[in-house]
Write an enzyme that holds these catalytic residues in place. Structure first.
Site, PDB file in Angstrom:
ATOM      1  N   ALA A  87      -9.390  -1.252 -10.169  1.00 51.28           N
ATOM      2  CA  ALA A  87      -9.862   0.133 -10.120  1.00 51.28           C
ATOM      3  C   ALA A  87     -10.430   0.576 -11.463  1.00 51.28           C
ATOM      4  O   ALA A  87     -11.486   1.219 -11.528  1.00 51.28           O
ATOM      5  CB  ALA A  87      -8.731   1.060  -9.689  1.00 51.28           C
ATOM      6  N   SER A 120      -1.723  -6.232 -11.629  1.00 53.67           N
ATOM      7  CA  SER A 120      -1.447  -6.762 -10.293  1.00 53.67           C
ATOM      8  C   SER A 120      -2.723  -7.270  -9.640  1.00 53.67           C
ATOM      9  O   SER A 120      -2.690  -8.231  -8.862  1.00 53.67           O
ATOM     10  CB  SER A 120      -0.802  -5.681  -9.419  1.00 53.67           C
ATOM     11  OG  SER A 120       0.481  -5.345  -9.894  1.00 53.67           O
ATOM     12  N   SER A 121      -3.847  -6.626  -9.947  1.00 56.62           N
ATOM     13  CA  SER A 121      -5.128  -7.053  -9.360  1.00 56.62           C
ATOM     14  C   SER A 121      -5.405  -8.523  -9.651  1.00 56.62           C
ATOM     15  O   SER A 121      -5.851  -9.275  -8.777  1.00 56.62           O
ATOM     16  CB  SER A 121      -6.278  -6.208  -9.917  1.00 56.62           C
ATOM     17  OG  SER A 121      -6.143  -4.856  -9.593  1.00 56.62           O
ATOM     18  N   GLY A 181      -7.054 -11.339  -0.882  1.00 51.49           N
ATOM     19  CA  GLY A 181      -8.459 -10.979  -0.959  1.00 51.49           C
ATOM     20  C   GLY A 181      -8.666  -9.526  -0.595  1.00 51.49           C
ATOM     21  O   GLY A 181      -7.781  -8.693  -0.801  1.00 51.49           O
ATOM     22  N   ARG A 183       4.375  -6.010   7.172  1.00 56.56           N
ATOM     23  CA  ARG A 183       5.201  -6.467   6.056  1.00 56.56           C
ATOM     24  C   ARG A 183       6.601  -5.865   6.069  1.00 56.56           C
ATOM     25  O   ARG A 183       7.575  -6.536   5.747  1.00 56.56           O
ATOM     26  CB  ARG A 183       4.509  -6.132   4.730  1.00 56.56           C
ATOM     27  CG  ARG A 183       3.385  -7.073   4.389  1.00 56.56           C
ATOM     28  CD  ARG A 183       2.729  -6.719   3.085  1.00 56.56           C
ATOM     29  NE  ARG A 183       1.774  -7.754   2.701  1.00 56.56           N
ATOM     30  CZ  ARG A 183       0.984  -7.664   1.649  1.00 56.56           C
ATOM     31  NH1 ARG A 183       1.017  -6.600   0.877  1.00 56.56           N
ATOM     32  NH2 ARG A 183       0.146  -8.645   1.360  1.00 56.56           N
ATOM     33  N   SER A 186      -5.467  -2.976  -0.384  1.00 58.51           N
ATOM     34  CA  SER A 186      -5.327  -2.439  -1.742  1.00 58.51           C
ATOM     35  C   SER A 186      -6.557  -2.724  -2.595  1.00 58.51           C
ATOM     36  O   SER A 186      -7.026  -1.846  -3.332  1.00 58.51           O
ATOM     37  CB  SER A 186      -4.073  -3.000  -2.419  1.00 58.51           C
ATOM     38  OG  SER A 186      -4.061  -4.409  -2.349  1.00 58.51           O
ATOM     39  N   LEU A 187      -7.099  -3.935  -2.521  1.00 57.19           N
ATOM     40  CA  LEU A 187      -8.306  -4.229  -3.289  1.00 57.19           C
ATOM     41  C   LEU A 187      -9.475  -3.395  -2.778  1.00 57.19           C
ATOM     42  O   LEU A 187     -10.309  -2.925  -3.562  1.00 57.19           O
ATOM     43  CB  LEU A 187      -8.644  -5.721  -3.221  1.00 57.19           C
ATOM     44  CG  LEU A 187      -7.642  -6.692  -3.861  1.00 57.19           C
ATOM     45  CD1 LEU A 187      -8.231  -8.102  -3.923  1.00 57.19           C
ATOM     46  CD2 LEU A 187      -7.218  -6.246  -5.249  1.00 57.19           C
TER      47      LEU A 187
END
Length: 512
Positions: free
Chosen positions: A20, A46-47, A53, A278, A377-378
């Site tokens: 980000a 964390s990225s 992916g 999850r 998240s990505l």
């Protein structure tokens, strides 16, 4: 006394160099900006460790509506459907943005994009790089772009400690390292500080990521949202290391199964089996471990010798702890992995504080609800990092510096981790949360090294205590059912402190 650095005055300040933050800096360009990172650019994020992916609907049998449906289902009734749809509709744009910055996604033998399948996705829609090296490859490419952009000033080795305010608006940022303290005057700050996994003993996050951005924003009076929802990745590599290595969901997407020490496939009768959401998988594994058992991810039949080529990073991580995934099942356990909650933002990444934007895991946009869909998240980091950056460039009203406080001490999670790990884990109970609140409050009000980590932990504890149901990643053994209706919760630190004192007073009255 902190030194005021005027040479960067009123430039946008980006805190954090994960996906980000990097995307935001590149989007703000050619307007000059300052990117602050406590370690080397792109490191300890964390990225960079993301294996799966980014999710994007590209196959003929997929579309954004199906992606949205999967996202809302995983979010268990708490997603902001409008916000989620708007982000998912920009997934293709996000994909092209990454391609523009030189990221080459994996292709199959026919030259078509190789699309992975992950838990709770109804279609193959995960684009990846280098098999399971997506995060590393993406961050390395963007880091190179940032370093080659003369409009972006990178300040490495400086930790953000305090957001400076004047008349309830942002006016600067206080930074420190072991040898110096500086103030950057600015009316535009973007927090891209990542998650809170460092509050837990078992985490897949960089261990120093305890939610510093959340703590700073909370002290400044920002509204926080959904803080109780901490996603525990079901399959971290179970060993004595910290942080724990991630064994990507994509391994299960390729057919690997979960077994206990007796060789029983305990997920077989659960809807979705190994590819359930999850929270469901993490809770099932946690139950096996709680009864004294062990859990393994077995890819021998599904992948066999192909494991090392499809998942080279995981193979290397396994080899380091003496596991050969081609011939042996992989020991796994749940670990704190992603925080759905954070600083509440609008569609442009604006917080409730004028001059403060937030993007990435530190933000709560409403996309994830009670449980994040894998690889969203990505996607969120690219979309919201881009949006926030564009919005920042349209705002620039300088404000004079207010009072500069004494620099807070370097945060230390040592005393907070045991409390959080024992009381705010995968399975929660009121008694544990009461103990956490009572233990954390003195640290919050003590203004010592533990204060900022304790603030984030207390926010999680109070939000969790108030949600008297089990929903998504928030599982309570004393309230195992879901309410028929529910809503997201927004509070400030002031609200949380008032509730904490009230709960402690009530407990004392009951005891007396």
């Amino acid at each position: 006394m902190a030194k005021i650095v005027d040479c960067f005055a009123d430039r946008p300040i980006i805190v954090g160099s994960g996906l980000a933050g990097l995307i935001a800096a590149l989007t703000i360009s050619p307007e000059p900006s300052v990117l602050v990172t406590r370690s080397a650019l792109g490191a300890e994020t964390s990225s960079a460790w993301a294996q799966g992916g980014m999710s994007v609907s590209l196959s003929p049998d997929d579309n954004p509506s199906l992606h949205l449906a999967d996202t809302l289902a995983a979010g268990d009734g708490l997603c902001d459907a409008v916000a989620a749809e708007s982000i998912i509709l920009e997934a293709l744009d996000a994909f092209h943005v990454l391609q523009h910055f030189g990221i080459h996604f994996d292709q199959d033998s026919n030259g078509h994009l190789a699309l992975g399948l992950e838990a709770a996705h109804s279609r193959r829609r995960i684009v990846h790089v280098g098999g399971d090296r997506s995060g590393t490859a993406i961050v390395q490419a963007l880091t190179a772009c940032v370093l080659n952009d003369p409009s972006i000033t990178v300040l490495e080795g400086l930790e953000a400690r305090h957001i400076l305010m004047a008349d309830n608006v942002v006016c600067g940022l206080l930074l420190a390292n072991p040898t110096s303290e500086i103030v950057l005057p600015s009316s535009r700050i973007l927090l891209a500080t990542g998650g809170i996994g460092g509050l837990y003993d078992a985490t897949t996050n960089p261990v120093n990521n305890f939610g510093q951005g959340i703590a700073m924003a909370a002290r400044a009076g920002a509204v926080l949202a959904d803080m109780e929802f901490v996603q525990f990745h079901p399959t971290a590599l179970h060993c004595h290391n910290r942080p724990l290595a991630l064994v990507s969901e994509a391994v299960r997407g390729e057919g690997a199964v979960l077994i206990n020490e007796r060789g029983e496939r305990f997920m077989a009768d659960i809807p979705g089996a190994e590819l359930a959401a999850r929270n469901i998988v993490a809770q099932a594994i946690s139950a096996e471990i709680t009864r004294g058992g062990q859990v393994f991810l077995d890819a021998r039949q599904a992948l066999g010798a192909r494991f090392s080529t499809r998942f080279p990073t995981i193979t290397a991580l396994c080899h380091k702890v003496g596991i050969d995934p081609v011939h042996m099942p992989i020991p796994v356990c749940p670990a704190a992995h992603y925080h759905m909650g954070g600083i509440a933002t609008d569609r442009q990444g604006r917080s409730s504080i004028p001059g403060l934007w937030v993007a990435g895991e530190a933000a709560s946009t409403g996309l994830h609800g009670a449980n994040r869909l894998a690889s969203n998240s990505l996607l969120e980091a690219v979309v919201m990092g881009t949006r926030a950056a564009r919005d920042i460039t349209s705002h620039n009203t300088p404000h004079p510096l207010g009072t500069i406080p004494i620099t807070p001490k370097k945060p230390d999670t040592t005393l907070i981790r045991p409390i959080v790990s024992q009381c705010l884990g995968v399975l929660r109970h009121a008694a544990d949360m009461h103990r956490a609140i009572a233990a954390l409050l003195p640290f919050v009000e003590g203004e010592e090294e533990s204060s900022d980590p304790a603030i984030v932990a207390l926010l999680i504890a109070i939000f969790a205590h108030l949600r008297t149901e089990s929903r998504g990643a928030h599982a309570r053994t004393d309230f195992p059912l879901k309410h028929d209706t529910t809503q997201r919760r927004n509070m400030t630190l002031e609200d949380v402190l008032e509730i904490a004192h009230s709960r402690i007073a009530q407990r004392k009255e009951k005891i007396s």
